[in-house]
Design a protein around this motif. Structure first.
Motif, PDB file in Angstrom:
ATOM      1  N   MET A 168      13.560  18.261  21.866  1.00  0.00           N
ATOM      2  CA  MET A 168      13.859  19.706  21.873  1.00  0.00           C
ATOM      3  C   MET A 168      13.456  20.328  23.205  1.00  0.00           C
ATOM      4  O   MET A 168      14.176  21.148  23.775  1.00  0.00           O
ATOM      5  CB  MET A 168      13.146  20.401  20.703  1.00  0.00           C
ATOM      6  N   THR A 169      12.275  19.905  23.717  1.00  0.00           N
ATOM      7  CA  THR A 169      11.793  20.474  24.984  1.00  0.00           C
ATOM      8  C   THR A 169      12.740  20.112  26.128  1.00  0.00           C
ATOM      9  O   THR A 169      13.107  20.955  26.958  1.00  0.00           O
ATOM     10  CB  THR A 169      10.368  19.944  25.275  1.00  0.00           C
ATOM     11  N   LYS A 170      13.153  18.839  26.142  1.00  0.00           N
ATOM     12  CA  LYS A 170      14.044  18.374  27.216  1.00  0.00           C
ATOM     13  C   LYS A 170      15.402  19.081  27.107  1.00  0.00           C
ATOM     14  O   LYS A 170      15.985  19.481  28.127  1.00  0.00           O
ATOM     15  CB  LYS A 170      14.198  16.850  27.093  1.00  0.00           C
ATOM     16  N   ALA A 171      15.919  19.250  25.883  1.00  0.00           N
ATOM     17  CA  ALA A 171      17.209  19.925  25.696  1.00  0.00           C
ATOM     18  C   ALA A 171      17.119  21.374  26.188  1.00  0.00           C
ATOM     19  O   ALA A 171      18.042  21.886  26.822  1.00  0.00           O
ATOM     20  CB  ALA A 171      17.596  19.881  24.220  1.00  0.00           C
ATOM     21  N   LEU A 198      19.614  22.455  29.079  1.00  0.00           N
ATOM     22  CA  LEU A 198      20.756  23.311  28.733  1.00  0.00           C
ATOM     23  C   LEU A 198      20.457  24.807  28.847  1.00  0.00           C
ATOM     24  O   LEU A 198      21.349  25.633  28.600  1.00  0.00           O
ATOM     25  CB  LEU A 198      21.221  23.003  27.299  1.00  0.00           C
ATOM     26  N   GLY A 199      19.196  25.155  29.172  1.00  0.00           N
ATOM     27  CA  GLY A 199      18.794  26.572  29.187  1.00  0.00           C
ATOM     28  C   GLY A 199      19.768  27.440  29.976  1.00  0.00           C
ATOM     29  O   GLY A 199      20.279  28.456  29.464  1.00  0.00           O
ATOM     30  N   ALA A 200      20.062  27.042  31.222  1.00  0.00           N
ATOM     31  CA  ALA A 200      20.894  27.881  32.081  1.00  0.00           C
ATOM     32  C   ALA A 200      22.296  28.015  31.490  1.00  0.00           C
ATOM     33  O   ALA A 200      22.834  29.131  31.376  1.00  0.00           O
ATOM     34  CB  ALA A 200      20.951  27.261  33.485  1.00  0.00           C
ATOM     35  N   LEU A 201      22.890  26.897  31.060  1.00  0.00           N
ATOM     36  CA  LEU A 201      24.255  26.918  30.498  1.00  0.00           C
ATOM     37  C   LEU A 201      24.318  27.795  29.247  1.00  0.00           C
ATOM     38  O   LEU A 201      25.199  28.641  29.102  1.00  0.00           O
ATOM     39  CB  LEU A 201      24.689  25.485  30.165  1.00  0.00           C
ATOM     40  N   TYR A 202      23.349  27.573  28.356  1.00  0.00           N
ATOM     41  CA  TYR A 202      23.373  28.295  27.086  1.00  0.00           C
ATOM     42  C   TYR A 202      23.029  29.767  27.271  1.00  0.00           C
ATOM     43  O   TYR A 202      23.475  30.624  26.505  1.00  0.00           O
ATOM     44  CB  TYR A 202      22.434  27.615  26.073  1.00  0.00           C
ATOM     45  N   GLY A 203      22.213  30.052  28.299  1.00  0.00           N
ATOM     46  CA  GLY A 203      21.912  31.454  28.594  1.00  0.00           C
ATOM     47  C   GLY A 203      23.185  32.161  29.057  1.00  0.00           C
ATOM     48  O   GLY A 203      23.433  33.321  28.713  1.00  0.00           O
ATOM     49  N   PRO A 215      16.067  30.761  27.706  1.00  0.00           N
ATOM     50  CA  PRO A 215      17.389  31.416  27.695  1.00  0.00           C
ATOM     51  C   PRO A 215      18.185  31.046  26.440  1.00  0.00           C
ATOM     52  O   PRO A 215      19.143  31.722  26.102  1.00  0.00           O
ATOM     53  CB  PRO A 215      18.075  30.854  28.941  1.00  0.00           C
ATOM     54  N   ILE A 216      17.789  29.971  25.768  1.00  0.00           N
ATOM     55  CA  ILE A 216      18.520  29.583  24.555  1.00  0.00           C
ATOM     56  C   ILE A 216      18.020  30.427  23.384  1.00  0.00           C
ATOM     57  O   ILE A 216      16.812  30.481  23.123  1.00  0.00           O
ATOM     58  CB  ILE A 216      18.315  28.082  24.257  1.00  0.00           C
ATOM     59  N   ARG A 217      18.943  31.112  22.738  1.00  0.00           N
ATOM     60  CA  ARG A 217      18.531  31.990  21.631  1.00  0.00           C
ATOM     61  C   ARG A 217      18.393  31.176  20.340  1.00  0.00           C
ATOM     62  O   ARG A 217      19.067  30.167  20.168  1.00  0.00           O
ATOM     63  CB  ARG A 217      19.600  33.071  21.403  1.00  0.00           C
ATOM     64  N   MET A 218      17.579  31.720  19.480  1.00  0.00           N
ATOM     65  CA  MET A 218      17.392  31.034  18.177  1.00  0.00           C
ATOM     66  C   MET A 218      18.740  30.896  17.460  1.00  0.00           C
ATOM     67  O   MET A 218      18.980  29.920  16.757  1.00  0.00           O
ATOM     68  CB  MET A 218      16.428  31.812  17.280  1.00  0.00           C
ATOM     69  N   SER A 219      19.599  31.906  17.631  1.00  0.00           N
ATOM     70  CA  SER A 219      20.884  31.873  16.914  1.00  0.00           C
ATOM     71  C   SER A 219      21.798  30.769  17.440  1.00  0.00           C
ATOM     72  O   SER A 219      22.820  30.473  16.830  1.00  0.00           O
ATOM     73  CB  SER A 219      21.583  33.217  17.031  1.00  0.00           C
ATOM     74  N   ALA A 247      23.678  15.485  32.634  1.00  0.00           N
ATOM     75  CA  ALA A 247      24.481  15.866  33.800  1.00  0.00           C
ATOM     76  C   ALA A 247      25.964  15.867  33.446  1.00  0.00           C
ATOM     77  O   ALA A 247      26.702  16.790  33.805  1.00  0.00           O
ATOM     78  CB  ALA A 247      24.196  14.901  34.950  1.00  0.00           C
ATOM     79  N   SER A 248      26.412  14.849  32.694  1.00  0.00           N
ATOM     80  CA  SER A 248      27.836  14.759  32.335  1.00  0.00           C
ATOM     81  C   SER A 248      28.227  15.897  31.404  1.00  0.00           C
ATOM     82  O   SER A 248      29.299  16.486  31.528  1.00  0.00           O
ATOM     83  CB  SER A 248      28.131  13.428  31.647  1.00  0.00           C
ATOM     84  N   PHE A 249      27.343  16.168  30.439  1.00  0.00           N
ATOM     85  CA  PHE A 249      27.675  17.249  29.505  1.00  0.00           C
ATOM     86  C   PHE A 249      27.773  18.584  30.236  1.00  0.00           C
ATOM     87  O   PHE A 249      28.673  19.401  29.981  1.00  0.00           O
ATOM     88  CB  PHE A 249      26.641  17.320  28.379  1.00  0.00           C
ATOM     89  N   LEU A 250      26.859  18.814  31.188  1.00  0.00           N
ATOM     90  CA  LEU A 250      26.882  20.085  31.932  1.00  0.00           C
ATOM     91  C   LEU A 250      28.180  20.193  32.747  1.00  0.00           C
ATOM     92  O   LEU A 250      28.805  21.258  32.800  1.00  0.00           O
ATOM     93  CB  LEU A 250      25.657  20.174  32.858  1.00  0.00           C
TER      94      LEU A 250
END
Ligand SMILES: Nc1nc2c(ncn2[C@@H]2O[C@H](COP(=O)(O)O[C@H]3[C@@H](O)[C@H](n4cnc5c(=O)[nH]c(N)nc54)O[C@@H]3COP(=O)(O)O)[C@@H](O)[C@H]2O)c(=O)[nH]1
Length: 545
Positions: free
Chosen positions: A336-339, A343-348, A381-385, A508-511
């Protein structure tokens, strides 16, 4: 916090490793003692009986001898002869001359008195001699009367042997220091009861049951019982039990030490997993989740991989051990921490994207996971929702009510909860009904069947209908072919993941994929559109673009 479980398990195993040899040694010792004590008890009953018989034999022989010498009479010379005979018989209290009415007329020592008969007379091995249990009327002491009766003219001789002279007063027992001896006459009751220590004999029963042995005389109406109480056996061998316990603990400690060395030091697999977590070798891959109506990316499922020097290890090779050892908890936190960091920037930037994590049954036993999620994602930046947690149907939940609480607390945070692998595991419909999940994930097994087995297709249709009826979102997993995709879309399924789109991808690929599908200029509009749209879960992606 949940890493503690592995310590609990380790403690449990350690305790079992110590308890097992202690228990085994105690059981072996008890079994040996029981065998030895039973042999000894049998030997004692036979020994006591042969002593009793021997004493009676000498009295019978004396009476037969006295009778052979002279007819019963109370003349002084005869009394002297009786004294001599009583002295040689050894165990008889007195020898009396009895009249035709059986009453004593005189005796060697003048002590013969009236008797009360306790048992019928039994023939002894010699002719004209009988034996019966009696009570000496004056003292009420139990005794045996050995009587010789003249076959012509009546009268005879009678020797009375007091019951406490029948058996030896000292008998040695090696295995148990204490035992109970009983000499009885059938139909005549107990003649003699003797024990070395009344407390030891009467003490309460222990884990070793009492042992007993009965010897029955073939010559006289007599039985001898020896009872060795379990408590006496334990008391006599307390020292051995102390040694067994000390030895068992030492052997157990040795086992526990070897176990600890293998598990925590010696490079055992659990230790390797723990080290891998510490070194950050467990990382999530992200499998895209797609809106199959609009073709848009609506999120991903994080699936753990172990990146080692010798390659990337798939979860099937370590998840079962991680679960069994409790390492799954720190591993889940690491994923969870690594995700969050990946993904923080993308999901934000794209707040409609969802991020799914797999949890195990143990996560739903207490509220630790709720605290952990809050701690990891608060301020990110990732919201709980945007979070979704998957509870698999493959493992049984320990306590449905507790799991329900954990799920509702995750939902209160704003996250959603999915039931994974629906139709394959323990819960069946009951999990769907009781857990209050938001999303159903249709297992790959059913998707695989599309275009093949008629009945499985019927199950797919039923699951689609079930999800619609329960107002749950449905995600189809493991979609590999266009035919499957087509079929699912026709049936009204809107969300899917599978190799037909992409396998789980490194961060990296997913981003790169997400950036390609959602270029920066689209982002603002997407966010605005998403904010304006009513909340309908992953399906809201259909509204974007
Ligand atoms: N508690 C946790 N369990 C986890 C985590 N990560 C994975 N797992 C568990 O391991 C199981 C195997 O995972 P994986 O090898 O990653 O397999 C997943 C996908 O890669 C695979 N998949 C997806 N699409 C396809 C496809 O089209 N074809 C195909 N042959 N395989 C496909 O399916 C697995 C999906 O898993 P899930 O959605 O969870 O059912 C996995 O099942 C987990 O139980 C973790 O972080 N924590």
């Amino acid at each position: 916090m949940q890493g503690v479980t592995s310590w609990r398990q380790a403690l449990g195993v350690g305790f079992a490793l110590i308890a097992a040899p202690v228990l085994t040694l105690n059981v072996l010792l008890a079994a040996n003692l029981i065998t030895a004590a039973q042999t000894e008890t049998d030997g004692l009953s036979n020994d006591v009986l042969s002593i009793v018989e021997h004493r009676l034999d000498s009295i019978v022989e004396t009476l037969v001898d006295v009778a052979a010498r002279a007819a019963p009479s109370c003349e002084p010379a005869r009394i002297e002869a009786l004294k001599d005979a009583a002295f040689h018989a050894g165990w008889a209290a007195d020898i009396a001359v009895i009249g035709p009415d059986d009453a004593p007329e005189c005796s060697a020592f003048g002590t013969a008195g009236p008797l009360r008969r306790l048992s019928p007379e039994h023939d002894a091995f010699a002719p004209d001699v009988t034996v019966s249990a009696v009570e000496i009327a004056a003292s009420r002491a139990p005794a045996l009367a050995v009587t010789w009766r003249a076959s012509i003219g009546g009268g005879g001789y009678r020797a009375v042997v007091s019951a406490d002279k029948l058996a030896p007063s000292v008998m040695r027992s090696i295995v148990s220091a204490n035992f109970l001896m009983r000499v009885s006459v059938p139909n005549g009751g107990l003649l003699l009861e003797r024990f070395r220590d009344p407390n030891g004999v009467r003490s309460p029963s222990t884990f070793i049951r009492s042992l007993s042995s009965t010897a029955i005389s073939e010559r006289y109406p007599l039985t001898v019982d020896i009872i060795t109480p379990g408590a006496a056996l334990v008391a006599a061998n307390r020292g051995l039990f102390v040694y067994a316990n000390i030895g068992g603990v030492l052997v157990g400690l040795l086992f526990a030490l070897i176990y600890a060395m293998i598990t925590f030091r010696g490079g055992g697999p659990v230790r390797e997993i723990a080290d891998g977590i510490r070194r950050g070798e467990f990382e999530p891959y992200y499998q895209p989740v797609i809106d199959i109506v609009s073709g848009k990316l609506i999120g991903c499922e994080a699936l753990v991989r172990w990146r080692r020097r010798d390659g990337v290890i798939p979860p099937g090779r370590f998840i079962p051990l991680a679960e069994a050892s409790g390492e799954i908890y720190p591993m889940t936190l690491a994923v969870m921490t690594k995700a969050r960091d990946d993904l923080g920037a993308l999901y934000g930037r794209l707040p409609h994207l969802e991020l799914g994590f797999n949890l195990v049954a143990g996560h739903f036993d207490n509220l630790d996971i709720v605290d952990d999620v809050q701690r990891i994602f608060d301020g990110s930046p990732i919201r709980m929702s945007q979070l979704m947690f998957e509870v698999t149907e493959r493992q049984p939940l320990q306590n449905i009510a507790r799991a329900r609480v954990v799920i509702s607390r995750l939902q209160q945070l704003g996250a959603r909860v999915a039931l994974d692998d629906v139709g394959t595991g323990h819960g069946g419909l009951s999990y769907l009904l009781k857990l209050g999940v938001d999303v159903m994930k249709m297992d790959k097994m059913f998707v695989d069947a599309i275009g093949t087995e008629r009945y499985s297709v019927a199950i797919v249709d039923s699951l689609v209908k079930l999800a619609a009826d329960m107002r749950l979102e449905l995600i189809a997993e493991g979609v590999e072919t266009f035919e499957q995709l087509q079929y699912l879309r026709q049936k009204g399924v809107r969300v899917a993941q599978g190799y037909v789109f992409a396998p789980p991808l490194p961060a990296a690929s997913f981003l790169q994929l997400a950036d390609a599908m959602h270029p920066a200029h689209e982002t603002r509009a997407a966010v605005d559109a998403d904010d304006a749209a009513p909340y309908v879960g992953p399906l809201r992606m259909a509204k974007i673009g």
